[in-house]
Structures are given as C-alpha cells and as structure tokens.
Enzyme design. Sequence first.
Site, mmCIF file in Angstrom:
data_model
loop_
_atom_site.group_PDB
_atom_site.id
_atom_site.type_symbol
_atom_site.label_atom_id
_atom_site.label_comp_id
_atom_site.label_asym_id
_atom_site.label_seq_id
_atom_site.Cartn_x
_atom_site.Cartn_y
_atom_site.Cartn_z
ATOM 1 N N THR A 107 20.376 -30.179 -42.639
ATOM 2 C CA THR A 107 19.586 -28.951 -42.589
ATOM 3 C C THR A 107 18.246 -29.271 -41.945
ATOM 4 O O THR A 107 17.653 -30.310 -42.219
ATOM 5 C CB THR A 107 19.393 -28.372 -44.003
ATOM 6 O OG1 THR A 107 20.676 -28.040 -44.537
ATOM 7 C CG2 THR A 107 18.542 -27.114 -43.971
ATOM 8 N N PHE A 154 14.313 -28.271 -41.492
ATOM 9 C CA PHE A 154 13.249 -27.590 -42.246
ATOM 10 C C PHE A 154 11.988 -27.517 -41.394
ATOM 11 O O PHE A 154 11.652 -28.471 -40.691
ATOM 12 C CB PHE A 154 12.902 -28.376 -43.520
ATOM 13 C CG PHE A 154 14.007 -28.433 -44.535
ATOM 14 C CD1 PHE A 154 15.030 -29.367 -44.415
ATOM 15 C CD2 PHE A 154 14.020 -27.570 -45.617
ATOM 16 C CE1 PHE A 154 16.048 -29.431 -45.356
ATOM 17 C CE2 PHE A 154 15.033 -27.622 -46.573
ATOM 18 C CZ PHE A 154 16.054 -28.554 -46.439
#
Lengths: 277, 277
Positions: free
Chosen positions: A180, A182
Amino acid sequence: MADPTIEPPEGAYQGSPGAYSEEAAWALLGPSARLLPCASLADVFDAVLAADTKYGVLPVENSLAGTVPRAYELLLDRGLAAIGETRVRIDHALIGPPSTSIARLRRVLSHPVALDQCTKFFRHHPHIEAVPVFDTAGAVGMVMQNGAGDVAAIASRRAAALHGATILAERIQDHDENWTRFLLLAPASSRSTLTGTRKTIVTFRLPHEPGSLARALQHVAVRDVNLTKIESRPIHERPFEYAFLIEMAAVEAAVDWAELLDDLRSATLDLRVLGAF
Amino acid sequence: MADPTIEPPEGAYQGSPGAYSEEAAWALLGPSARLLPCASLADVFDAVLAADTKYGVLPVENSLAGTVPRAYELLLDRGLAAIGETRVRIDHALIGPPSTSIARLRRVLSHPVALDQCTKFFRHHPHIEAVPVFDTAGAVGMVMQNGAGDVAAIASRRAAALHGATILAERIQDHDENWTRFLLLAPASSRSTLTGTRKTIVTFRLPHEPGSLARALQHVAVRDVNLTKIESRPIHERPFEYAFLIEMAAVEAAVDWAELLDDLRSATLDLRVLGAF
C-alpha cells in the site's frame, strides 16, 4: 485538560496500534514518533486541521485493491497538502486466541479491503464467514476480548504480538506482492517551494472536447517526467463530467516544475496542486 | 436437485433483495427478470462462468466514492465481457424497526461504501457508531431480526418496504447527486461485433518512456471519441509498473472502432478489449 508538559503526537493515522498505517507513519516520521490513532480517514484530516497533530498519514493505493475509496476526495475537499510518501508491504496473518485452530473457526474479522485481499483463503474454507470491521489491528483486539475459539482476525504479525494472540496462518493474501502506498499530509500552508521536488500531485478539469486530455498530457510528454498515476474522477455536482488526478515523477532531477504546471494550467481548468515532494 | 421445469435466473447481482444492484439488474434486464443474489462480487462472476445465470451485474464507479475496489480487477482476471451499462441513483434512507427513533440509536449498519457516503450524518450524531456489513439491504434484514430499538440500517427505501421497516430519515448521503454506474457482464464468447458500438472498455500496458501515454491517447484524440474514464492500475507481479484502463465513447455514431483499436494496439502493450456496447 491536557497536561502542557506532554508534547502533542506528531502524526495521526487511521486504525489502532499494530495497523499497517502505523507502520507507514513510523516510516515517514521516524520510529520514535508519537502517534494518534483515529477511527476514520476523515478523523485523520480533522486532527491535522485542528492542530491536534502536525502530520497525517493517508493510504491512497493498494497493489491488489487499487485506489483507496475517498482518499483523494478527502485530500481535495479538506485542503491539506501531500509532502511525502512511502510504500508498506502488506503481509496478512490469520490471528486468533491461543486456544484455537483453523478447523474450529466460524468467523474471521478484518477491514473490508483486507478481506478482499484474501479471497482464496475464504474459498478454501467455505465454513468461515468474512466479517468486515473498520480496522485490521482492532479486529485482533476484538477477537482476544471475545475469547471464543471460533473467531479470528486478519491483520499484521505485529498486531498479533501486541495483543498476545496466536498466528494460525501467514501470508494468506491472494498475491505475495501486496503493498500500500501512503501519503504524508501537512497543513497546506507548510507546503515547500517546488525547488528540489521529485513528484507532484495535481487535479484539473477539462473542456468537453475530444482530445483535450491528450493535449494536456503533451506538456508532460515533452519533458523528462513519468506519469505515475492518472485517474478520472466523477464530479459530485456534475454527474456526467469528470475531473482528472495525475501524479508526475521526475526522471532526472532538473525538471522546471513551475513552467510545467503553468503549461498544464493553460491546457486545463481549475488546476490545483495537491502535493509536491 | 434443481427442478428442470424451473428456468434458471437471468442475472446475478451482489447483495440481497432491495439492493441498489438489484435495481441496476432490472434496469439492464427488464423489470420481470429473475435474479440470483450473491454474497460477493467474485460470486457474481462465478455464477456467470458456471452458467448458473446468463448475465452478471457489476458496480464499477460511484460519484462520491470513486471506482469500486476490485471491480475492474475481477473483470480483467475472470474473462467476462461488458456488454451494457446503466446508472442508478443512490438515495440512502435511515431504516429501523417500527418502534425506534434516531435519538435511541446506538449503532447503524450498512455497506462500508454507503457508510462512507453518509459522513455528515455520523458527524451530526456522534453517539451513533457506524458498523460495516457486506450488504445494504441485508443490513435492514439484520436490524429487523435483531428487533432492538437502538440499531438501524442505511439502505434504499425499497429495502425498507421489503422488510416492513420504518424510514427514520431520507436522503442522508453527503451530496444529493449520488449515483453508481453498473456494467452488464456476459461470457466473453457472447461478445458482439464492433458494429453499432457506442462505447468500448480497454486495458493496456505501456513502455516505460516519458510521453508513451500521450502518444497512445493521440489516436483517440484525432477521432470523434470522448475518453469517459481513465485509470492507471498497479500490476500485481510488477509493483512499480502500471497498466491503464480506459473507456471511450463515440461522440457521433460513425467511429471505426476496429481501426482505432488497431492504432491503439500499435502504441501499447497487451491491449485487451473488456467491453463493447
């Protein structure tokens, strides 16, 4: 009343201790940063806007699930600036109370995106129901409080360690490559100049003419800049119109961002810079 | 064993009766179509692939939340074709047992995307906890079974009517303009020719060179074709590479799609047509 001798937390993230977002916050702010866990992404923005904390951490894109719903919409609406980014590898473990086993499980709790990343596990164990909750690490807490041997959670190994829970299975995500991205958020007033910028995030609208996007992107194409993300976004008030979000990264350091943004501005409508770092 | 005199359902959708996806299925297949409710989007694909039903209905984009996570990934991975589309207006009602009121509520259940579309409601009612479940209409069923006066659901007015529940508040979404776009899916073998096509959905990869996307889109720009959606997607096995998804709509009917797709193919890698209708 807050004790004035205690420094406020440096960064806010969504979830609870042991969350992947907490890991991202430490990667961005350093491993000793004091952090504020928040219930929702909107609460992360509110914490920075209210100066309860200096920075916020926002998940924007996962390699299996795609763009995080509402992440960029919040960035647009709330007026914070992205000033950095990091990638976190997501390795999901199946976590339960010490007494249990996979065969005894009836329900598994986790964030809906995490559940979506483990479809093969649920296919191989059709007797187990996937139950969505708002937080991976929080799911481990619930499972441990509950204490029944038929409920487990999907979260990080670190969340298991923090709660004294047992790991029943490791790396249960559908694909090994699962990460992921960020963004680090700060008040827009703290935005730096464009000097030394490697990456920018901008949004704009386009006139309703065939070819308008190609014409705008031509300004990116003639420079040594890679388009690392592009997305059309529906516009709330105009259901058949689209806005665009693009992220651009310099291939070489010597990009004249001010000039590029001016050129893009001339080919688009309502251009806004959401981040530069 | 299935009764051979009973015709199989014509379409599969995710959710349960009263779901917005059911409404989309009727808009696409006609109001008398027999439908198969499924627990997940993956189950919708499986139902069509196993020939349990002829068509599937896939939500792909919401005007407030953006692209539906995993929708296009499933379309790519499972090899069905999009052969039609529709838009459904999403009006969320707050729904509870007949005996309750907003002041008594402690928890509200709904699909995470629906909860995300009602952030103002939860901000105005901080004593109410948002609880995610997999299905808006199913949340109404749970609330009615539960019977306690402190739990309500967010779903459509029709879901309330089907369950004999009471509407406590109407149009509680953050923005009045709230719609979801759905694709109609069929086995790839049933894909029609490009004759009469108004819209196509394609994916491709691009060589890692600045300007490669602008060059590819130039082929769209020189024709009377609007780009109605564009999105970069992370590639599972190649975490720093991107694939692109675009949707194109003819402004006039006379687009030579075969020629346009050939030109696009020459400027891209691994071009695949996911839908034409």
